[in-house]
Design a protein around this motif. Structure first.
Motif, PDB file in Angstrom:
ATOM      1  N   GLY A 160     -47.794 -68.024  35.685  1.00 23.13           N
ATOM      2  CA  GLY A 160     -47.785 -69.584  35.652  1.00 23.13           C
ATOM      3  C   GLY A 160     -47.689 -70.018  34.136  1.00 23.13           C
ATOM      4  N   PRO A 161     -47.742 -71.083  33.704  1.00 20.23           N
ATOM      5  CA  PRO A 161     -47.795 -71.724  32.200  1.00 20.23           C
ATOM      6  C   PRO A 161     -48.799 -71.012  31.518  1.00 20.23           C
ATOM      7  CG  PRO A 161     -47.718 -73.530  33.845  1.00 20.23           C
ATOM      8  CD  PRO A 161     -48.236 -72.377  34.597  1.00 20.23           C
ATOM      9  N   THR A 162     -48.509 -71.029  30.110  1.00 24.44           N
ATOM     10  CA  THR A 162     -49.503 -70.626  29.160  1.00 24.44           C
ATOM     11  C   THR A 162     -49.866 -71.912  28.280  1.00 24.44           C
ATOM     12  OG1 THR A 162     -48.425 -68.454  28.673  1.00 24.44           O
ATOM     13  CG2 THR A 162     -49.985 -69.178  27.002  1.00 24.44           C
ATOM     14  N   VAL A 163     -51.137 -72.191  28.380  1.00 26.39           N
ATOM     15  CA  VAL A 163     -51.627 -73.336  27.558  1.00 26.39           C
ATOM     16  C   VAL A 163     -52.610 -73.151  26.758  1.00 26.39           C
ATOM     17  CG1 VAL A 163     -52.820 -75.743  28.474  1.00 26.39           C
ATOM     18  CG2 VAL A 163     -51.131 -74.789  29.749  1.00 26.39           C
ATOM     19  N   ASN A 174     -63.114 -73.105  38.742  1.00 25.44           N
ATOM     20  CA  ASN A 174     -61.821 -73.128  38.885  1.00 25.44           C
ATOM     21  C   ASN A 174     -61.105 -72.007  38.185  1.00 25.44           C
ATOM     22  OD1 ASN A 174     -63.094 -75.987  38.693  1.00 25.44           O
ATOM     23  ND2 ASN A 174     -61.370 -76.470  40.146  1.00 25.44           N
ATOM     24  N   LEU A 175     -61.547 -71.675  37.052  1.00 33.54           N
ATOM     25  CA  LEU A 175     -60.693 -70.596  36.201  1.00 33.54           C
ATOM     26  C   LEU A 175     -60.747 -69.494  36.762  1.00 33.54           C
ATOM     27  CD1 LEU A 175     -61.852 -71.770  32.335  1.00 33.54           C
ATOM     28  CD2 LEU A 175     -59.692 -72.606  34.008  1.00 33.54           C
ATOM     29  N   LYS A 176     -61.688 -69.009  37.701  1.00 34.41           N
ATOM     30  CA  LYS A 176     -61.656 -67.633  38.280  1.00 34.41           C
ATOM     31  C   LYS A 176     -60.318 -67.403  38.931  1.00 34.41           C
ATOM     32  CE  LYS A 176     -66.663 -67.562  38.684  1.00 34.41           C
ATOM     33  NZ  LYS A 176     -67.775 -67.630  39.623  1.00 34.41           N
ATOM     34  N   THR A 177     -59.728 -68.342  39.403  1.00 38.69           N
ATOM     35  CA  THR A 177     -58.376 -68.077  40.205  1.00 38.69           C
ATOM     36  C   THR A 177     -57.395 -68.537  39.453  1.00 38.69           C
ATOM     37  OG1 THR A 177     -58.721 -69.910  41.828  1.00 38.69           O
ATOM     38  CG2 THR A 177     -59.493 -67.882  42.344  1.00 38.69           C
ATOM     39  N   LEU A 178     -57.366 -68.565  38.113  1.00 37.29           N
ATOM     40  CA  LEU A 178     -56.321 -69.162  37.251  1.00 37.29           C
ATOM     41  C   LEU A 178     -54.835 -68.613  37.411  1.00 37.29           C
ATOM     42  CD1 LEU A 178     -55.908 -71.385  34.600  1.00 37.29           C
ATOM     43  CD2 LEU A 178     -55.987 -68.937  33.400  1.00 37.29           C
ATOM     44  N   ARG A 194     -57.885 -81.797  35.269  1.00 31.11           N
ATOM     45  CA  ARG A 194     -56.507 -82.332  35.911  1.00 31.11           C
ATOM     46  C   ARG A 194     -55.347 -81.835  35.442  1.00 31.11           C
ATOM     47  NH1 ARG A 194     -59.887 -87.874  34.967  1.00 31.11           N
ATOM     48  NH2 ARG A 194     -61.004 -88.045  36.737  1.00 31.11           N
ATOM     49  N   VAL A 195     -55.131 -81.847  34.203  1.00 34.31           N
ATOM     50  CA  VAL A 195     -53.731 -81.399  33.622  1.00 34.31           C
ATOM     51  C   VAL A 195     -53.375 -79.920  34.169  1.00 34.31           C
ATOM     52  CG1 VAL A 195     -52.529 -80.769  31.655  1.00 34.31           C
ATOM     53  CG2 VAL A 195     -53.815 -82.853  31.821  1.00 34.31           C
ATOM     54  N   LEU A 196     -54.599 -79.151  34.032  1.00 36.91           N
ATOM     55  CA  LEU A 196     -54.302 -77.757  34.554  1.00 36.91           C
ATOM     56  C   LEU A 196     -53.827 -77.742  36.314  1.00 36.91           C
ATOM     57  CD1 LEU A 196     -57.047 -75.815  32.954  1.00 36.91           C
ATOM     58  CD2 LEU A 196     -54.612 -75.960  32.081  1.00 36.91           C
ATOM     59  N   ARG A 197     -54.622 -78.619  36.885  1.00 34.65           N
ATOM     60  CA  ARG A 197     -54.095 -78.765  38.319  1.00 34.65           C
ATOM     61  C   ARG A 197     -52.945 -79.200  38.469  1.00 34.65           C
ATOM     62  NH1 ARG A 197     -53.230 -76.945  42.854  1.00 34.65           N
ATOM     63  NH2 ARG A 197     -52.952 -78.680  44.473  1.00 34.65           N
ATOM     64  N   HIS A 198     -52.344 -80.133  37.537  1.00 39.84           N
ATOM     65  CA  HIS A 198     -50.946 -80.711  37.746  1.00 39.84           C
ATOM     66  C   HIS A 198     -49.996 -79.756  37.400  1.00 39.84           C
ATOM     67  CE1 HIS A 198     -47.741 -83.806  37.487  1.00 39.84           C
ATOM     68  NE2 HIS A 198     -47.494 -83.232  36.592  1.00 39.84           N
ATOM     69  N   VAL A 232     -54.897 -74.005  38.481  1.00 41.13           N
ATOM     70  CA  VAL A 232     -56.092 -73.887  39.194  1.00 41.13           C
ATOM     71  C   VAL A 232     -56.148 -74.834  40.387  1.00 41.13           C
ATOM     72  CG1 VAL A 232     -57.300 -73.863  36.944  1.00 41.13           C
ATOM     73  CG2 VAL A 232     -57.060 -76.067  37.992  1.00 41.13           C
ATOM     74  N   SER A 233     -56.937 -74.390  41.223  1.00 42.38           N
ATOM     75  CA  SER A 233     -57.088 -75.209  42.507  1.00 42.38           C
ATOM     76  C   SER A 233     -57.615 -76.584  42.381  1.00 42.38           C
ATOM     77  CB  SER A 233     -57.811 -74.417  43.531  1.00 42.38           C
ATOM     78  OG  SER A 233     -59.215 -74.580  43.036  1.00 42.38           O
ATOM     79  N   ALA A 234     -57.193 -77.393  43.365  1.00 44.63           N
ATOM     80  CA  ALA A 234     -57.944 -78.868  43.243  1.00 44.63           C
ATOM     81  C   ALA A 234     -59.194 -78.969  43.510  1.00 44.63           C
ATOM     82  CB  ALA A 234     -56.764 -79.695  44.132  1.00 44.63           C
ATOM     83  N   LYS A 235     -59.943 -78.019  44.059  1.00 47.16           N
ATOM     84  CA  LYS A 235     -61.189 -78.114  44.687  1.00 47.16           C
ATOM     85  C   LYS A 235     -62.173 -78.589  43.517  1.00 47.16           C
ATOM     86  CE  LYS A 235     -65.071 -75.542  46.680  1.00 47.16           C
ATOM     87  NZ  LYS A 235     -65.835 -74.337  46.782  1.00 47.16           N
ATOM     88  N   GLY A 236     -62.773 -80.066  43.788  1.00 51.63           N
ATOM     89  CA  GLY A 236     -63.835 -80.421  42.920  1.00 51.63           C
ATOM     90  C   GLY A 236     -63.164 -81.190  41.849  1.00 51.63           C
TER      91      GLY A 236
END
Length: 347
Positions: free
Chosen positions: A48-51, A76-80, A222-226, A230-234
């Motif tokens: 995935g991207p590097t941010v 959310n970062l556990k499954t990055l 939100r940006v990481l989800r976009h 990360v997953s959308a949960k929560g």
């Protein structure tokens, strides 16, 4: 499926599915105390991207450090997917001394791209640009107002970049403000090497502000989800669209004296509204500060003592007062009500 390669920085390899803090040597103080820039890397198992997310480029802007602290504890970062590079304190010198600047009195955000053999500020800028920014696809840089001022949560973008405009809308801060690139700034240097950066401004120097912290954490997720990192949960979408402001103006004190403000950050005002009054200590003379156009207060002074010409209100122009009022109220209510970003939930 082939195993993802390790992420390497400063000679340290972070394996996929792990996270690690790496210290990048910066300097040695006059008493032989070493100073480093600590970087926390979360290297996901899946590509995935590097941010990067950075805070504390100005040492007195501590609100970004708190945003980073909470971000690193989110589940959310556990499954990055991809890689997240987090720098809580870029300017350790200023942070320790509660100062915006480095020991050489230079503003780090005016020293990019820097040089390896220049001043202390120039060397730190060079290190950050080459070791962090150049390795990433996108950056989110966290700031606050200087001491004695406060900012409404806002994302600043350059006027000619549709990609950062899209991400700013995803972030969901109350205001998106067009801001030209300044010479020597991180955003300007990053653009020169083909990297995009979102700049988040919120709160006051040397102070925490809960709503600004929540808005920052929510926006980053939100940006990481976009970006599908990360997953959308929560992670809730913004209830209202951010107010997109193409211009703004600082309203200044017409005289020196005592400042009585009638408007707060986030207030929407009409042209001609009285924003504040400046009076002399004897109460014999008073001068009003009026709104020169319809706008939203995106920054203001918090110190009640002003000199003539001091910046008092930062007013951003809005197209519709009704829409702006509704958007700010909806976004503030969402941050207050959303349980995900409460400290108890994160811990």
């Amino acid at each position: 499926m082939a195993r993802r390669a390790a992420f390497e920085i400063a000679g340290v390899k972070i394996q996929p599915g792990t996270r690690q803090t790496v210290d990048l040597p910066v300097s040695v103080l006059s008493d032989h105390t070493p100073v480093s820039m600590s970087v926390h890397v979360i290297h996901g198992k899946v590509d995935g991207p590097t941010v990067f997310v950075s805070a504390g480029i100005h040492g007195d802007e501590v609100i970004g450090v708190e945003i980073v602290r909470r971000l690193l504890r989110t589940p959310n970062l556990k499954t990055l997917h991809g890689t997240l590079v987090v720098i809580p304190i870029v300017n350790a010198f200023g942070f320790i001394n509660h100062s915006r600047y480095l020991p050489d009195r230079r503003d780090l955000n005016r020293m990019f791209p820097g040089t390896a053999g220049g001043s202390l500020a120039s060397r730190l800028a060079h290190l950050f640009l080459n070791e962090i920014v150049a390795r990433c696809d996108l950056g989110i840089d966290l700031h606050s107002a200087a001491i004695h001022r406060t900012n409404l949560p806002q994302v600043r973008i350059s006027p000619d970049n549709p990609y950062t405009a899209e991400l700013a809308e995803v972030f969901g801060a109350p205001v998106i403000l067009q801001s030209p690139l300044r010479e020597g700034s991180l955003r300007g240097a990053a653009k020169e090497i083909g990297k995009d950066i979102l700049l988040y401004e919120a709160g006051e120097g040397l102070r925490f502000d809960e709503m600004s912290v929540r808005a920052g954490v929510a926006g980053i997720l939100r940006v990481l989800r976009h970006l599908k990192m990360v997953s959308a949960k929560g992670i809730a979408k913004p209830k209202a669209a951010s107010q997109y402001c193409t211009s703004s103006k600082w309203l200044r004190a017409p005289a020196g004296g005592l400042l009585r403000t009638f408007r707060a950050d986030g207030d929407v005002v009409a042209k001609g509204d009285i924003m504040a009054v400046v009076a002399d200590p004897f109460g014999e003379q008073e001068e009003e500060i009026e709104a020169p156009f319809n706008g939203i207060v995106v920054g203001r002074a918090v110190l009640p003592i002003v000199n003539e010409g001091d910046a008092v209100f930062h007013l951003a122009r809005v197209k519709s007062m009704a829409v702006a009022e509704g958007a700010v109220e909806d976004l503030n209510d969402q941050l207050t009500d959303d349980p995900l970003f409460d400290e108890d939930e994160i811990i």
